[in-house]
Enzyme design. Structure first.
Site, short mmCIF file in Angstrom:
data_model
loop_
_atom_site.label_atom_id
_atom_site.label_comp_id
_atom_site.label_asym_id
_atom_site.label_seq_id
_atom_site.Cartn_x
_atom_site.Cartn_y
_atom_site.Cartn_z
N GLU A 132 0.81 -1.22 0.00
CA GLU A 132 0.00 0.00 0.00
C GLU A 132 0.85 1.27 0.00
OE1 GLU A 132 -3.56 0.07 2.39
OE2 GLU A 132 -3.47 -2.10 2.67
N LYS A 161 3.36 3.52 7.19
CA LYS A 161 4.23 2.41 6.81
C LYS A 161 5.32 2.87 5.84
CE LYS A 161 4.11 -1.35 7.74
NZ LYS A 161 4.80 -2.09 8.85
#
Length: 349
Positions: A132, A161
């Protein structure tokens, strides 16, 4: 090898712990036991002499230093993270604290420990991330994410992230810490916490509830069976090149609508309703804010350099997953009262 696994009571982390123990590794499972963690996930190895559990938070640097000093691991597999996109929309602060600050603390604790041991080349810090971070692909099947795809995160989760990935690379380049990184596609399988799409569909179907699909169900994901992912992660840890990143995909692209229809067909066979099909419970709901259209990974590097590829097809994996939920009602019922489970999240955007 003695491996410190962070988040080892979670979905992917527990799969890594179970597999690593069966392959002869010693495991230190460090987990804060937040809402999505469950020690039942590792009950099958909990009494093994090479398994040790430490309840600690990666945001607590003092606790991390103590764990490193006490157990002296040969490697770290860093999986602990907040991971639910919908929750990140409603409460991004927790994702910043855990995924960014927590990863910083892990890197600094690992670096301090590594330096006290005279910086051994054999030490590894394996950071586990997500596809992602690369953003959204068009519905052109010729385009897939690779290790060289520019970062383009579009949710608080993926941005946090992406930030952690950059920290890991910086600690390698600046301090020489021997790191490897992986970015995976969507995981599924046993012990998946019941807030994610596949368990939601299975459990809602069994309960006679609507099967919610965001938007028109055309969003595409590349599905990776969690035990295949655990196998890939151990392969990267053991033979991956320091400083190298590896994209791990299941080579199983399907739209969300197709996936739900497959699950309904399996349930129709395994637990048939008195009348009709589970597919009749499908209900399209308001789309998630900023919902990425498509994820897909090109796994050429890990296949060519490390000889890994997935062993479970999506049809096989979904059948195994549905059967596991049918056989483990005690496990999932115990989690359904936890905060946010069964509620629509991520609508505040």
């Amino acid at each position: 090898m003695k491996i410190l696994v962070t988040g080892g009571a979670g979905f992917i982390g527990s799969a890594v712990v179970r597999l690593a123990i069966t392959r002869g590794h010693a495991i230190v499972n460090l987990d804060a036991l937040t809402y999505a963690a469950c020690l039942d996930n590792v009950a099958s190895v909990a009494d093994h002499p090479d398994y040790h559990f430490e309840q600690a938070d990666i945001r607590d640097r003092v606790a991390l230093d103590a764990v490193f000093a006490r157990h002296q691991p040969d490697a770290v597999m860093h999986l602990a993270a907040e991971s639910h996109v919908d929750r990140s929309i409603d409460g991004p602060g927790t994702f910043i604290e855990t995924n960014i600050t927590g990863t910083y603390n892990m890197l600094e604790a690992a670096r301090a420990y590594w330096e006290t041991r005279s910086r051994p080349d054999t030490f590894r810090f394996h950071h586990i991330s997500t596809d992602e971070v690369f953003g959204s692909l068009p519905n052109d099947l010729a385009q897939r994410f690779t290790e060289n795809t520019p970062y383009d995160p579009r949710s608080p989760y993926s941005a946090s992230k992406a930030s952690s990935d950059h920290l890991v690379r910086a600690w390698h380049e600046t301090y020489g810490l021997p790191v490897v990184l992986t970015n995976c596609s969507n995981n599924y399988g046993p012990f998946h916490f019941p807030e994610k799409l596949i368990p939601v569909i299975i459990l809602n179907a069994l309960a006679g509830k609507p099967l919610p699909i965001y938007g028109d169900g055309s969003n595409i994901r590349d599905w990776l069976y969690v035990e295949d992912h655990a196998d890939a992660l151990l392969r990267v840890l053991e033979v991956g090149a320091p400083g190298r990143s590896y994209a791990i995909g299941g080579e199983n692209e399907h739209s969300n609508l197709e996936l739900v229809q497959m699950l309904c067909a399996i349930l129709d066979q395994k637990r048939p309703k008195a009348d009709g099909s589970y597919a009749e419970q499908i209900q399209f709901v308001t789309d998630r804010p900023g919902h990425d259209a498509r994820y897909a990974i090109d796994p050429t590097r890990i296949r060519a350099e490390l000889g890994w590829r997935p062993s479970v097809t999506l049809a096989e994996g979904l059948e195994k997953t549905v059967q596991w939920y049918l056989d483990n009602e005690i496990w999932w019922r115990a989690l359904q009262d936890r905060a946010g489970v069964g509620k629509r999240l991520g609508v505040s955007g």
